[in-house]
Design a protein around this motif. Sequence first.
Motif, PDB file in Angstrom:
ATOM      1  N   LEU A  57      -9.014  -1.195 -22.124  1.00 12.49           N
ATOM      2  CA  LEU A  57      -9.886  -2.160 -22.799  1.00 12.49           C
ATOM      3  C   LEU A  57      -9.895  -3.494 -22.057  1.00 12.49           C
ATOM      4  CD1 LEU A  57     -11.653  -2.808 -25.281  1.00 12.49           C
ATOM      5  CD2 LEU A  57      -9.559  -3.583 -26.409  1.00 12.49           C
ATOM      6  N   LEU A  58      -8.738  -3.917 -21.592  1.00 12.93           N
ATOM      7  CA  LEU A  58      -8.643  -5.173 -20.847  1.00 12.93           C
ATOM      8  C   LEU A  58      -9.461  -5.112 -19.552  1.00 12.93           C
ATOM      9  CD1 LEU A  58      -7.061  -7.839 -21.236  1.00 12.93           C
ATOM     10  CD2 LEU A  58      -5.408  -6.932 -19.620  1.00 12.93           C
ATOM     11  N   PHE A  59      -9.315  -4.023 -18.812  1.00 13.31           N
ATOM     12  CA  PHE A  59     -10.110  -3.863 -17.591  1.00 13.31           C
ATOM     13  C   PHE A  59     -11.598  -3.849 -17.906  1.00 13.31           C
ATOM     14  CE2 PHE A  59      -6.372  -3.258 -15.310  1.00 13.31           C
ATOM     15  CZ  PHE A  59      -6.625  -2.973 -13.979  1.00 13.31           C
ATOM     16  N   LEU A  60     -11.986  -3.161 -18.969  1.00 10.07           N
ATOM     17  CA  LEU A  60     -13.395  -3.068 -19.331  1.00 10.07           C
ATOM     18  C   LEU A  60     -13.975  -4.427 -19.701  1.00 10.07           C
ATOM     19  CD1 LEU A  60     -15.815  -1.201 -19.857  1.00 10.07           C
ATOM     20  CD2 LEU A  60     -14.991  -0.977 -22.201  1.00 10.07           C
ATOM     21  N   VAL A  61     -13.270  -5.173 -20.537  1.00 12.28           N
ATOM     22  CA  VAL A  61     -13.772  -6.479 -20.981  1.00 12.28           C
ATOM     23  C   VAL A  61     -13.862  -7.452 -19.806  1.00 12.28           C
ATOM     24  CG1 VAL A  61     -13.195  -8.497 -22.379  1.00 12.28           C
ATOM     25  CG2 VAL A  61     -13.042  -6.219 -23.373  1.00 12.28           C
ATOM     26  N   VAL A  62     -12.814  -7.507 -18.982  1.00 11.85           N
ATOM     27  CA  VAL A  62     -12.841  -8.413 -17.839  1.00 11.85           C
ATOM     28  C   VAL A  62     -13.947  -8.000 -16.866  1.00 11.85           C
ATOM     29  CG1 VAL A  62     -11.529  -9.189 -15.812  1.00 11.85           C
ATOM     30  CG2 VAL A  62     -10.435  -9.090 -18.053  1.00 11.85           C
ATOM     31  N   GLY A  63     -14.111  -6.706 -16.647  1.00  7.25           N
ATOM     32  CA  GLY A  63     -15.156  -6.233 -15.762  1.00  7.25           C
ATOM     33  C   GLY A  63     -16.552  -6.552 -16.269  1.00  7.25           C
ATOM     34  N   LEU A  64     -16.761  -6.446 -17.584  1.00  8.19           N
ATOM     35  CA  LEU A  64     -18.075  -6.753 -18.149  1.00  8.19           C
ATOM     36  C   LEU A  64     -18.354  -8.253 -18.147  1.00  8.19           C
ATOM     37  CD1 LEU A  64     -18.229  -4.245 -21.134  1.00  8.19           C
ATOM     38  CD2 LEU A  64     -19.533  -4.156 -19.006  1.00  8.19           C
ATOM     39  N   ARG A  80     -17.068 -10.557 -16.120  1.00  2.78           N
ATOM     40  CA  ARG A  80     -17.229 -11.052 -14.747  1.00  2.78           C
ATOM     41  C   ARG A  80     -18.257 -10.264 -13.941  1.00  2.78           C
ATOM     42  NH1 ARG A  80     -11.077 -12.644 -13.014  1.00  2.78           N
ATOM     43  NH2 ARG A  80     -10.765 -14.121 -14.704  1.00  2.78           N
ATOM     44  N   LYS A  81     -18.887  -9.278 -14.596  1.00  2.00           N
ATOM     45  CA  LYS A  81     -19.904  -8.432 -13.955  1.00  2.00           C
ATOM     46  C   LYS A  81     -19.369  -7.767 -12.682  1.00  2.00           C
ATOM     47  CE  LYS A  81     -23.902 -11.058 -15.642  1.00  2.00           C
ATOM     48  NZ  LYS A  81     -23.530 -11.159 -16.940  1.00  2.00           N
ATOM     49  N   ARG A  82     -18.175  -7.198 -12.830  1.00  3.36           N
ATOM     50  CA  ARG A  82     -17.548  -6.494 -11.703  1.00  3.36           C
ATOM     51  C   ARG A  82     -17.498  -5.008 -12.031  1.00  3.36           C
ATOM     52  NH1 ARG A  82     -12.169  -9.052  -9.695  1.00  3.36           N
ATOM     53  NH2 ARG A  82     -12.369  -7.186  -8.423  1.00  3.36           N
ATOM     54  N   THR A  83     -18.340  -4.257 -11.359  1.00  4.63           N
ATOM     55  CA  THR A  83     -18.423  -2.819 -11.642  1.00  4.63           C
ATOM     56  C   THR A  83     -17.164  -2.071 -11.223  1.00  4.63           C
ATOM     57  OG1 THR A  83     -19.553  -2.452  -9.531  1.00  4.63           O
ATOM     58  CG2 THR A  83     -20.942  -2.798 -11.476  1.00  4.63           C
ATOM     59  N   ASP A  84     -16.429  -2.600 -10.238  1.00  6.71           N
ATOM     60  CA  ASP A  84     -15.200  -1.924  -9.830  1.00  6.71           C
ATOM     61  C   ASP A  84     -14.157  -1.938 -10.954  1.00  6.71           C
ATOM     62  OD1 ASP A  84     -15.000  -4.707  -9.482  1.00  6.71           O
ATOM     63  OD2 ASP A  84     -13.394  -4.496  -7.998  1.00  6.71           O
ATOM     64  N   LEU A  85     -14.087  -3.031 -11.704  1.00  3.48           N
ATOM     65  CA  LEU A  85     -13.151  -3.085 -12.839  1.00  3.48           C
ATOM     66  C   LEU A  85     -13.614  -2.201 -13.984  1.00  3.48           C
ATOM     67  CD1 LEU A  85     -12.135  -6.862 -13.016  1.00  3.48           C
ATOM     68  CD2 LEU A  85     -10.800  -4.930 -12.177  1.00  3.48           C
ATOM     69  N   VAL A  86     -14.917  -2.137 -14.185  1.00  2.00           N
ATOM     70  CA  VAL A  86     -15.443  -1.266 -15.240  1.00  2.00           C
ATOM     71  C   VAL A  86     -15.140   0.190 -14.891  1.00  2.00           C
ATOM     72  CG1 VAL A  86     -17.525  -0.479 -16.404  1.00  2.00           C
ATOM     73  CG2 VAL A  86     -17.226  -2.899 -15.937  1.00  2.00           C
ATOM     74  N   ARG A  87     -15.339   0.564 -13.627  1.00  2.47           N
ATOM     75  CA  ARG A  87     -15.018   1.931 -13.210  1.00  2.47           C
ATOM     76  C   ARG A  87     -13.511   2.187 -13.295  1.00  2.47           C
ATOM     77  NH1 ARG A  87     -17.298   1.615  -8.043  1.00  2.47           N
ATOM     78  NH2 ARG A  87     -19.073   0.532  -8.745  1.00  2.47           N
ATOM     79  N   ALA A  88     -12.712   1.207 -12.957  1.00  3.56           N
ATOM     80  CA  ALA A  88     -11.248   1.365 -13.017  1.00  3.56           C
ATOM     81  C   ALA A  88     -10.762   1.515 -14.448  1.00  3.56           C
ATOM     82  CB  ALA A  88     -10.570   0.175 -12.353  1.00  3.56           C
ATOM     83  N   SER A  89     -11.513   0.981 -15.397  1.00  4.44           N
ATOM     84  CA  SER A  89     -11.095   1.110 -16.801  1.00  4.44           C
ATOM     85  C   SER A  89     -11.100   2.565 -17.251  1.00  4.44           C
ATOM     86  CB  SER A  89     -11.986   0.259 -17.701  1.00  4.44           C
ATOM     87  OG  SER A  89     -13.291   0.800 -17.777  1.00  4.44           O
ATOM     88  N   TRP A  90     -11.938   3.375 -16.626  1.00  8.53           N
ATOM     89  CA  TRP A  90     -11.994   4.792 -17.004  1.00  8.53           C
ATOM     90  C   TRP A  90     -10.763   5.560 -16.549  1.00  8.53           C
ATOM     91  CZ3 TRP A  90     -15.095   6.862 -20.455  1.00  8.53           C
ATOM     92  CH2 TRP A  90     -16.234   6.150 -20.814  1.00  8.53           C
ATOM     93  N   THR A  91     -10.046   5.064 -15.554  1.00  7.66           N
ATOM     94  CA  THR A  91      -8.836   5.760 -15.116  1.00  7.66           C
ATOM     95  C   THR A  91      -7.722   5.651 -16.157  1.00  7.66           C
ATOM     96  OG1 THR A  91      -8.074   3.820 -13.901  1.00  7.66           O
ATOM     97  CG2 THR A  91      -9.378   5.419 -12.679  1.00  7.66           C
ATOM     98  N   TRP A  92      -7.789   4.649 -17.007  1.00  8.35           N
ATOM     99  CA  TRP A  92      -6.791   4.502 -18.075  1.00  8.35           C
ATOM    100  C   TRP A  92      -6.930   5.598 -19.121  1.00  8.35           C
ATOM    101  CZ3 TRP A  92      -2.880   0.910 -18.105  1.00  8.35           C
ATOM    102  CH2 TRP A  92      -2.947  -0.090 -17.144  1.00  8.35           C
ATOM    103  N   VAL A  93      -8.072   6.243 -19.152  1.00  4.91           N
ATOM    104  CA  VAL A  93      -8.296   7.332 -20.115  1.00  4.91           C
ATOM    105  C   VAL A  93      -7.280   8.443 -19.888  1.00  4.91           C
ATOM    106  CG1 VAL A  93      -9.938   9.119 -20.805  1.00  4.91           C
ATOM    107  CG2 VAL A  93     -10.718   6.786 -20.443  1.00  4.91           C
ATOM    108  N   TRP A  94      -6.917   8.690 -18.633  1.00  8.00           N
ATOM    109  CA  TRP A  94      -5.938   9.744 -18.349  1.00  8.00           C
ATOM    110  C   TRP A  94      -4.573   9.423 -18.953  1.00  8.00           C
ATOM    111  CZ3 TRP A  94      -7.966  14.079 -17.384  1.00  8.00           C
ATOM    112  CH2 TRP A  94      -9.159  14.163 -16.681  1.00  8.00           C
ATOM    113  N   GLY A  95      -4.228   8.158 -19.024  1.00  8.66           N
ATOM    114  CA  GLY A  95      -2.985   7.781 -19.697  1.00  8.66           C
ATOM    115  C   GLY A  95      -3.032   8.058 -21.183  1.00  8.66           C
ATOM    116  N   VAL A  96      -4.185   7.803 -21.783  1.00 15.21           N
ATOM    117  CA  VAL A  96      -4.355   8.087 -23.210  1.00 15.21           C
ATOM    118  C   VAL A  96      -4.300   9.593 -23.461  1.00 15.21           C
ATOM    119  CG1 VAL A  96      -5.923   7.866 -25.174  1.00 15.21           C
ATOM    120  CG2 VAL A  96      -5.683   5.973 -23.575  1.00 15.21           C
TER     121      VAL A  96
END
Length: 98
Positions: free
Chosen positions: A21-28, A30-46
């Motif tokens: 969630l933190l990566f997603l919010v910061v990415g949105l 700051r309009k940084r698509t790399d952080l938004v894409r990186a937020s999806w990797t946290w799904v594997w931890g969940v």
Amino acid sequence: MTSVLGNSAALLGFLASTGGLLFLVVGLVRKRTDLVRASWTWVWGVVAAAVIGFGAMEVALLRHDFSLQYVADNGSRSTPLLYTIASAWSALEGSILL
């Protein structure tokens, strides 16, 4: 031991979802698509936390570990194996975990 593993899995799931969630919010923001894409990797931890937590619950049910409240409330030594396995999601807590 099973309760420690289950609690650790719940903590891992919480931390992974918070991190994502933190990566997603910061990415949105700051309009940084790399952080938004990186937020999806946290799904594997969940997902890993959910699998570990559910596995710990199944092990506790199969071992009849009545020191855990969920097993004491929903398990029985006289219940057949198939129903013992299915009892992991027979109550609210198991369904939420599943």
